[in-house]
Design a protein around this motif. Structure first.
Motif, PDB file in Angstrom:
ATOM      1  N   LEU A  33      35.225  35.095  31.584  1.00  0.00           N
ATOM      2  CA  LEU A  33      33.809  35.136  32.333  1.00  0.00           C
ATOM      3  C   LEU A  33      33.786  34.139  33.140  1.00  0.00           C
ATOM      4  O   LEU A  33      33.523  34.361  34.447  1.00  0.00           O
ATOM      5  CB  LEU A  33      32.425  35.214  31.398  1.00  0.00           C
ATOM      6  N   MET A  34      34.092  32.916  32.965  1.00  0.00           N
ATOM      7  CA  MET A  34      34.168  31.727  34.284  1.00  0.00           C
ATOM      8  C   MET A  34      35.276  32.264  35.102  1.00  0.00           C
ATOM      9  O   MET A  34      34.720  31.654  36.305  1.00  0.00           O
ATOM     10  CB  MET A  34      34.635  30.494  33.409  1.00  0.00           C
ATOM     11  N   VAL A  35      36.227  32.855  34.924  1.00  0.00           N
ATOM     12  CA  VAL A  35      37.045  33.073  35.953  1.00  0.00           C
ATOM     13  C   VAL A  35      36.511  34.083  37.014  1.00  0.00           C
ATOM     14  O   VAL A  35      36.642  34.090  38.074  1.00  0.00           O
ATOM     15  CB  VAL A  35      38.424  33.629  35.671  1.00  0.00           C
ATOM     16  N   LYS A  36      35.966  35.315  36.490  1.00  0.00           N
ATOM     17  CA  LYS A  36      35.119  36.214  37.108  1.00  0.00           C
ATOM     18  C   LYS A  36      34.117  35.593  37.984  1.00  0.00           C
ATOM     19  O   LYS A  36      33.812  35.898  39.235  1.00  0.00           O
ATOM     20  CB  LYS A  36      34.459  37.476  36.282  1.00  0.00           C
ATOM     21  N   LYS A  37      33.246  34.594  37.488  1.00  0.00           N
ATOM     22  CA  LYS A  37      32.398  34.043  38.184  1.00  0.00           C
ATOM     23  C   LYS A  37      32.794  33.041  39.183  1.00  0.00           C
ATOM     24  O   LYS A  37      32.081  32.943  40.166  1.00  0.00           O
ATOM     25  CB  LYS A  37      31.418  32.806  37.105  1.00  0.00           C
ATOM     26  N   GLU A  38      34.003  32.412  39.229  1.00  0.00           N
ATOM     27  CA  GLU A  38      34.426  31.542  40.324  1.00  0.00           C
ATOM     28  C   GLU A  38      34.904  32.709  41.465  1.00  0.00           C
ATOM     29  O   GLU A  38      34.641  32.323  42.337  1.00  0.00           O
ATOM     30  CB  GLU A  38      35.826  31.068  39.855  1.00  0.00           C
ATOM     31  N   ILE A  39      35.321  33.845  41.042  1.00  0.00           N
ATOM     32  CA  ILE A  39      35.766  34.765  42.091  1.00  0.00           C
ATOM     33  C   ILE A  39      34.689  35.217  42.921  1.00  0.00           C
ATOM     34  O   ILE A  39      34.655  35.274  44.153  1.00  0.00           O
ATOM     35  CB  ILE A  39      36.524  35.809  41.360  1.00  0.00           C
ATOM     36  N   GLU A  40      33.788  35.712  42.114  1.00  0.00           N
ATOM     37  CA  GLU A  40      32.288  35.912  42.795  1.00  0.00           C
ATOM     38  C   GLU A  40      31.778  34.883  43.654  1.00  0.00           C
ATOM     39  O   GLU A  40      31.330  35.015  44.778  1.00  0.00           O
ATOM     40  CB  GLU A  40      31.180  36.246  41.731  1.00  0.00           C
ATOM     41  N   ARG A  41      31.739  33.655  42.977  1.00  0.00           N
ATOM     42  CA  ARG A  41      31.388  32.503  43.834  1.00  0.00           C
ATOM     43  C   ARG A  41      31.925  32.412  45.383  1.00  0.00           C
ATOM     44  O   ARG A  41      31.516  32.203  46.267  1.00  0.00           O
ATOM     45  CB  ARG A  41      31.554  31.052  43.147  1.00  0.00           C
ATOM     46  N   VAL A  42      33.403  32.356  45.254  1.00  0.00           N
ATOM     47  CA  VAL A  42      34.194  32.513  46.465  1.00  0.00           C
ATOM     48  C   VAL A  42      33.906  33.363  47.393  1.00  0.00           C
ATOM     49  O   VAL A  42      33.697  33.395  48.555  1.00  0.00           O
ATOM     50  CB  VAL A  42      35.765  32.355  46.254  1.00  0.00           C
ATOM     51  N   ILE A  43      33.671  34.550  46.821  1.00  0.00           N
ATOM     52  CA  ILE A  43      33.498  35.821  47.489  1.00  0.00           C
ATOM     53  C   ILE A  43      32.193  35.758  48.376  1.00  0.00           C
ATOM     54  O   ILE A  43      31.862  36.204  49.546  1.00  0.00           O
ATOM     55  CB  ILE A  43      33.704  37.107  46.825  1.00  0.00           C
ATOM     56  N   GLU A  44      31.185  35.215  47.524  1.00  0.00           N
ATOM     57  CA  GLU A  44      29.849  34.978  48.124  1.00  0.00           C
ATOM     58  C   GLU A  44      29.878  34.102  49.605  1.00  0.00           C
ATOM     59  O   GLU A  44      29.152  34.375  50.428  1.00  0.00           O
ATOM     60  CB  GLU A  44      28.953  34.373  47.046  1.00  0.00           C
ATOM     61  N   ILE A  45      30.787  32.904  49.212  1.00  0.00           N
ATOM     62  CA  ILE A  45      30.859  31.956  50.430  1.00  0.00           C
ATOM     63  C   ILE A  45      31.434  32.713  51.600  1.00  0.00           C
ATOM     64  O   ILE A  45      30.968  32.628  52.659  1.00  0.00           O
ATOM     65  CB  ILE A  45      31.670  30.703  49.844  1.00  0.00           C
ATOM     66  N   LEU A  46      32.453  33.507  51.433  1.00  0.00           N
ATOM     67  CA  LEU A  46      33.345  34.247  52.429  1.00  0.00           C
ATOM     68  C   LEU A  46      32.338  35.359  53.136  1.00  0.00           C
ATOM     69  O   LEU A  46      32.164  35.404  54.385  1.00  0.00           O
ATOM     70  CB  LEU A  46      34.330  34.941  51.800  1.00  0.00           C
ATOM     71  N   ASP A  47      31.392  35.861  52.282  1.00  0.00           N
ATOM     72  CA  ASP A  47      30.554  37.090  52.809  1.00  0.00           C
ATOM     73  C   ASP A  47      29.524  36.398  53.726  1.00  0.00           C
ATOM     74  O   ASP A  47      29.272  36.695  54.653  1.00  0.00           O
ATOM     75  CB  ASP A  47      30.027  38.002  51.586  1.00  0.00           C
ATOM     76  N   SER A  48      28.971  35.275  53.099  1.00  0.00           N
ATOM     77  CA  SER A  48      27.964  34.807  53.808  1.00  0.00           C
ATOM     78  C   SER A  48      28.226  34.053  55.230  1.00  0.00           C
ATOM     79  O   SER A  48      27.754  33.910  56.335  1.00  0.00           O
ATOM     80  CB  SER A  48      27.101  33.585  53.050  1.00  0.00           C
ATOM     81  N   ASN A  49      29.671  33.559  55.151  1.00  0.00           N
ATOM     82  CA  ASN A  49      30.114  32.862  56.634  1.00  0.00           C
ATOM     83  C   ASN A  49      30.773  33.858  57.543  1.00  0.00           C
ATOM     84  O   ASN A  49      30.682  33.557  58.588  1.00  0.00           O
ATOM     85  CB  ASN A  49      31.139  31.815  56.017  1.00  0.00           C
ATOM     86  N   TYR A  50      31.257  35.132  56.884  1.00  0.00           N
ATOM     87  CA  TYR A  50      32.224  35.758  57.777  1.00  0.00           C
ATOM     88  C   TYR A  50      31.851  37.229  57.682  1.00  0.00           C
ATOM     89  O   TYR A  50      32.405  37.992  58.509  1.00  0.00           O
ATOM     90  CB  TYR A  50      33.867  35.685  57.629  1.00  0.00           C
ATOM     91  N   GLY A  51      30.669  37.597  57.004  1.00  0.00           N
ATOM     92  CA  GLY A  51      30.081  38.992  56.893  1.00  0.00           C
ATOM     93  C   GLY A  51      30.803  40.041  55.692  1.00  0.00           C
ATOM     94  O   GLY A  51      32.138  39.616  55.353  1.00  0.00           O
ATOM     95  N   MET A  52      30.143  40.796  55.279  1.00  0.00           N
ATOM     96  CA  MET A  52      30.641  41.599  54.265  1.00  0.00           C
ATOM     97  C   MET A  52      31.591  42.757  54.903  1.00  0.00           C
ATOM     98  O   MET A  52      32.201  43.626  54.169  1.00  0.00           O
ATOM     99  CB  MET A  52      29.522  42.398  53.510  1.00  0.00           C
ATOM    100  N   GLU A  53      31.486  42.870  56.216  1.00  0.00           N
ATOM    101  CA  GLU A  53      31.960  44.111  56.773  1.00  0.00           C
ATOM    102  C   GLU A  53      33.656  43.737  57.287  1.00  0.00           C
ATOM    103  O   GLU A  53      34.149  44.861  57.696  1.00  0.00           O
ATOM    104  CB  GLU A  53      31.518  44.541  58.105  1.00  0.00           C
ATOM    105  N   ARG A  54      34.103  42.856  56.939  1.00  0.00           N
ATOM    106  CA  ARG A  54      35.445  42.570  57.285  1.00  0.00           C
ATOM    107  C   ARG A  54      36.556  43.181  56.461  1.00  0.00           C
ATOM    108  O   ARG A  54      36.223  43.227  55.422  1.00  0.00           O
ATOM    109  CB  ARG A  54      35.546  40.957  57.327  1.00  0.00           C
ATOM    110  N   SER A  55      37.603  43.020  56.842  1.00  0.00           N
ATOM    111  CA  SER A  55      38.840  43.701  56.209  1.00  0.00           C
ATOM    112  C   SER A  55      39.548  42.308  55.644  1.00  0.00           C
ATOM    113  O   SER A  55      39.041  41.169  56.075  1.00  0.00           O
ATOM    114  CB  SER A  55      39.711  44.369  56.907  1.00  0.00           C
ATOM    115  N   LYS A  56      40.448  42.404  54.943  1.00  0.00           N
ATOM    116  CA  LYS A  56      41.275  41.422  54.237  1.00  0.00           C
ATOM    117  C   LYS A  56      41.793  40.237  55.404  1.00  0.00           C
ATOM    118  O   LYS A  56      42.027  39.397  55.296  1.00  0.00           O
ATOM    119  CB  LYS A  56      42.097  41.842  53.286  1.00  0.00           C
ATOM    120  N   LYS A  57      42.193  40.994  56.394  1.00  0.00           N
ATOM    121  CA  LYS A  57      42.998  40.437  57.374  1.00  0.00           C
ATOM    122  C   LYS A  57      42.150  39.711  58.463  1.00  0.00           C
ATOM    123  O   LYS A  57      42.509  38.985  59.177  1.00  0.00           O
ATOM    124  CB  LYS A  57      44.063  41.516  58.237  1.00  0.00           C
TER     125      LYS A  57
END
Length: 115
Positions: A25-49
């Motif tokens: 669970l702690m690993v999953k939460k870390e992935i979710e935390r990082v994704i939240e930061i990426l989405d809030s700074n770069y948007g949810m509509e972006r592709s991996k590239k």
């Protein structure tokens, strides 16, 4: 095997992968935390590239897969900016490494080491 995540839109995939590979669970939460930061700074509509970056979760052949990712981005193992131990117990250690690949792109590699 390498699993890649870069936006919250992949939440179902992340949930399924965590169940399938018995990811703590702690690993999953870390992935979710990082994704939240990426989405809030770069948007949810972006592709991996697009700007921002992504998280790589290694679930098998960690050493071989880790090397593949580093080669893809022309990085050396020592090039990480941050290295954190997410979990350490009697059986395994889960590690998170952050690599800055350009001014607007970073990758996070999460993997485990069996003791």
């Amino acid at each position: 095997m390498i699993n890649e995540y870069w936006t919250k839109k992949q939440n179902i995939q992340l949930q399924n992968d965590c169940k399938k590979y018995n990811i703590p669970l702690m690993v999953k939460k870390e992935i979710e935390r990082v994704i939240e930061i990426l989405d809030s700074n770069y948007g949810m509509e972006r592709s991996k590239k697009d700007y921002g970056g992504c998280v790589y979760l290694l679930v098998s052949n960690e050493e071989k897969e880790h090397s593949k990712i580093l080669e893809k981005y022309f990085l050396d193992e020592e090039d990480y900016e941050f290295k954190d131990i997410l979990i350490e117990n009697e059986e395994e250690i889960w590690i998170s490494e952050t690599y800055i690949t350009s001014t607007e792109y970073s990758i996070i590699i999460i993997y485990k080491i069996n003791k």
